[in-house]
Design a protein around this motif. Structure first.
Motif, mmCIF file in Angstrom:
data_model
loop_
_atom_site.group_PDB
_atom_site.id
_atom_site.type_symbol
_atom_site.label_atom_id
_atom_site.label_comp_id
_atom_site.label_asym_id
_atom_site.label_seq_id
_atom_site.Cartn_x
_atom_site.Cartn_y
_atom_site.Cartn_z
ATOM 1 N N MET A 98 -13.057 21.866 21.366
ATOM 2 C CA MET A 98 -13.091 22.995 22.285
ATOM 3 C C MET A 98 -11.926 23.953 22.049
ATOM 4 S SD MET A 98 -14.227 20.952 25.735
ATOM 5 C CE MET A 98 -13.612 22.268 26.743
ATOM 6 N N ASP A 99 -11.034 23.614 21.111
ATOM 7 C CA ASP A 99 -9.875 24.468 20.907
ATOM 8 C C ASP A 99 -9.671 24.766 19.432
ATOM 9 O OD1 ASP A 99 -9.020 21.786 20.339
ATOM 10 O OD2 ASP A 99 -6.961 22.525 20.398
ATOM 11 N N ALA A 100 -8.956 25.829 19.203
ATOM 12 C CA ALA A 100 -8.480 26.163 17.864
ATOM 13 C C ALA A 100 -6.972 26.340 17.977
ATOM 14 C CB ALA A 100 -9.133 27.437 17.345
ATOM 15 N N ASP A 101 -6.264 25.791 17.009
ATOM 16 C CA ASP A 101 -4.804 25.863 16.996
ATOM 17 C C ASP A 101 -4.356 27.080 16.195
ATOM 18 O OD1 ASP A 101 -4.646 23.369 18.355
ATOM 19 O OD2 ASP A 101 -4.937 22.330 16.455
ATOM 20 N N PHE A 102 -3.455 27.860 16.778
ATOM 21 C CA PHE A 102 -2.940 29.064 16.136
ATOM 22 C C PHE A 102 -1.410 29.035 16.112
ATOM 23 C CE2 PHE A 102 -6.977 30.396 17.992
ATOM 24 C CZ PHE A 102 -7.561 31.131 16.977
ATOM 25 N N VAL A 103 -0.852 29.481 14.995
ATOM 26 C CA VAL A 103 0.583 29.745 14.916
ATOM 27 C C VAL A 103 0.717 31.259 14.820
ATOM 28 C CG1 VAL A 103 2.694 29.470 13.578
ATOM 29 C CG2 VAL A 103 1.079 27.570 13.733
#
Length: 183
Positions: A48-53
């Motif tokens: 359900m999530d996407a990780d972003f930097v």
């Protein structure tokens, strides 16, 4: 989450950050390189999530994005997915040269995805059962090359205790995929 949702989420993060450069990583990442993988792997569909930097990162912008489209935001309730803004320290678990191997997220300017083998190394650091299961499935389907991951692990600086853990986790994933690694 599917590739369309990832692009939507990245576009919203871009709008909030006024076009700041973004690095995407995490379990959702193979969708960029292998869009058909969405049909094959329950782990990616359930994500359900996407990780972003954010590059450059700052606390205020990170908090703004989290408040607007993070796990607790109305956005997550409405769309069923959300952004997880991660501090750049996570990049220390990426293999050397990862910046040269990022893959642009087509259709979303200034958003780049970690190359799947680099993502695999980061997943070996995390070592959660779901990470090992995903790597096993991707190796079994020949979407990840276990030998390439093995070599990237050797190039990645880490404390001695982590060397043992990451290599053990890689062996576990490779064994599950029926892949033999060098000794």
């Amino acid at each position: 989450m599917d590739l369309k949702a990832l692009k939507h989420l990245a576009s919203v993060v871009q709008a909030i950050t006024l076009g700041r450069r973004l690095i995407v990583f995490g379990s959702i990442l193979p969708l960029r390189r292998f869009p058909e993988a969405d049909d094959d792997y329950e782990l990616m569909r359930r994500s359900m999530d996407a990780d972003f930097v954010l590059d450059p990162f700052d606390e205020t912008t990170g908090k703004t994005v989290g408040d607007a489209i993070g796990a607790e935001a109305d956005f997550a309730s409405q769309f069923g997915y959300y952004a997880d803004i991660v501090r750049p320290i996570v990049c220390e678990n990426f293999p050397p040269g990862w910046e040269d191997r990022v893959i642009p997220l087509e259709g979303v300017a200034n958003v780049f995805c970690l190359e799947p083998h680099d993502m695999a190394v980061a997943k070996l650091f995390a070592g959660r059962p779901k990470d090992i299961a995903l790597l096993t499935a991707l190796m079994k389907s020949q979407r990840l090359d276990a030998l390439r991951i093995y070599h990237l692990l050797f190039e990645t600086p880490m404390p001695e205790a982590m060397i043992v853990k990451t290599h053990s986790r890689l062996k576990q994933a490779a064994d599950g995929a029926g892949v033999v690694l060098p000794r």
